[in-house]
Motif scaffolding. Structure first.
Motif, PDB file in Angstrom:
ATOM      1  N   GLN A 262      -2.738   1.583   0.451  1.00 35.74           N
ATOM      2  CA  GLN A 262      -1.973   1.758   1.680  1.00 35.74           C
ATOM      3  C   GLN A 262      -0.934   0.656   1.844  1.00 35.74           C
ATOM      4  O   GLN A 262       0.198   0.906   2.279  1.00 35.74           O
ATOM      5  CB  GLN A 262      -2.915   1.785   2.893  1.00 35.74           C
TER       6      GLN A 262
ATOM      7  N   LEU B 222       3.205   1.158   2.266  1.00 34.82           N
ATOM      8  CA  LEU B 222       4.001   0.533   3.330  1.00 34.82           C
ATOM      9  C   LEU B 222       5.081  -0.370   2.747  1.00 34.82           C
ATOM     10  O   LEU B 222       6.235  -0.346   3.198  1.00 34.82           O
ATOM     11  CB  LEU B 222       3.093  -0.270   4.259  1.00 34.82           C
TER      12      LEU B 222
ATOM     13  N   ARG C  76       9.161   0.036   3.285  1.00 37.46           N
ATOM     14  CA  ARG C  76       9.961  -1.038   3.889  1.00 37.46           C
ATOM     15  C   ARG C  76      11.048  -1.537   2.940  1.00 37.46           C
ATOM     16  O   ARG C  76      12.184  -1.807   3.360  1.00 37.46           O
ATOM     17  CB  ARG C  76       9.041  -2.187   4.296  1.00 37.46           C
TER      18      ARG C  76
ATOM     19  N   VAL D 206       5.336   6.901   7.497  1.00 39.29           N
ATOM     20  CA  VAL D 206       4.290   7.271   6.541  1.00 39.29           C
ATOM     21  C   VAL D 206       3.558   8.494   7.076  1.00 39.29           C
ATOM     22  O   VAL D 206       3.059   8.492   8.208  1.00 39.29           O
ATOM     23  CB  VAL D 206       3.291   6.120   6.301  1.00 39.29           C
TER      24      VAL D 206
ATOM     25  N   ARG E 263       5.475   5.466  12.413  1.00 37.04           N
ATOM     26  CA  ARG E 263       6.629   4.609  12.149  1.00 37.04           C
ATOM     27  C   ARG E 263       6.186   3.347  11.407  1.00 37.04           C
ATOM     28  O   ARG E 263       5.136   2.792  11.648  1.00 37.04           O
ATOM     29  CB  ARG E 263       7.305   4.210  13.461  1.00 37.04           C
ATOM     30  N   VAL E 264       7.034   2.897  10.516  1.00 35.11           N
ATOM     31  CA  VAL E 264       6.766   1.668   9.752  1.00 35.11           C
ATOM     32  C   VAL E 264       7.790   0.616  10.146  1.00 35.11           C
ATOM     33  O   VAL E 264       8.995   0.896  10.132  1.00 35.11           O
ATOM     34  CB  VAL E 264       6.840   1.963   8.242  1.00 35.11           C
TER      35      VAL E 264
END
Length: 234
Positions: free
Chosen positions: A187, A191, A195, A223, A233-234
């Motif tokens: 995970q 991420l 980004r 994601v 949202r990231v």
């Protein structure tokens, strides 16, 4: 026949002819009026449409659509309000995940949802020519491309064909996750990859970076959770 009757008959025929002509041209006029219109004209409004659509998808309350209704209008052009840089994974379909109709999303897909030169050119076209207001880099849980990249970086295994090219391209985005503590490496790698590619798009000159600076475009990360369908949202 008297002159008054003749005049009345001619008048009725003229009116009937005019009515038939109007009926004949009505479909053409309707098509002209029905050219695609962008559903959102600001980055904030575009992002809200995406997230609202995803909420409908998660709750299984997606809008009912007549997919044949807009086909004629879409031959005249397109006006997508958002672009998605997504993974090629068959389980993640952006139009469904965000509950959007044909013509609403400009989608670029590659295994691992990372920016390539061709993908960047496509996203530039979407923003500068078609008028997309937001670009979302969309990763997802249990990503095979991410897992393969992590395994290759950890074990140095060779991958067949051109699959190794994916790993080499994704290495800069994924590698920082290997240096972070924790058990959720997969995970964290997802991420980190999202980004990293958001940042690359934000800095992509001359088109995207300038549009972001002018507040004509936003670039965000998300994601998709395979189990729930929710985009975080990231």
């Amino acid at each position: 026949m008297c002159n008054a009757c003749l005049a009345a008959g001619l008048s009725r025929r003229v009116m009937l002819g005019a009515g038939l002509a109007a009926m004949a041209t009505a479909p053409l006029a309707e098509v002209a009026r029905a050219q695609p219109a962008r559903a959102a004209d600001t980055p904030d409004a575009a992002l809200k449409l995406l997230l609202d659509g995803n909420a409908r998808y998660v709750s299984n309350q997606m809008n009912e659509r007549d997919f044949s209704a807009g086909r004629a209008a879409r031959t005249l052009g397109q006006a997508p309000f958002a672009a998605i840089l997504g993974c090629a994974d068959s389980r993640v379909a952006p139009e469904l995940a965000f509950d959007q109709a044909p013509g609403d999303l400009f989608v670029v897909r590659v295994a691992g949802n990372f920016m390539t030169p061709d993908g960047l050119a496509s996203l530039e076209y979407g923003a500068a020519v078609l008028g997309t207001k937001v670009i979302m880099v969309l990763g997802h849980t249990n990503c095979g491309a991410i897992n393969a990249t992590v395994a290759a970086l950890q074990k140095g295994n060779d991958l067949p064909g051109h699959i190794g090219d994916l790993v080499r391209a994704m290495k800069p985005g994924v590698e920082p996750a290997l240096k972070q503590p924790g058990d959720d490496l997969a995970q964290r790698a997802v991420l980190a990859n999202v980004r990293y590619n958001v940042q690359r798009l934000l800095e992509a000159k001359p088109i995207l970076a300038d549009m972001v600076a002018a507040k004509k475009l936003s670039v965000v990360g998300g994601v998709y959770d395979l189990a729930t369908g929710k985009v975080a949202r990231v």
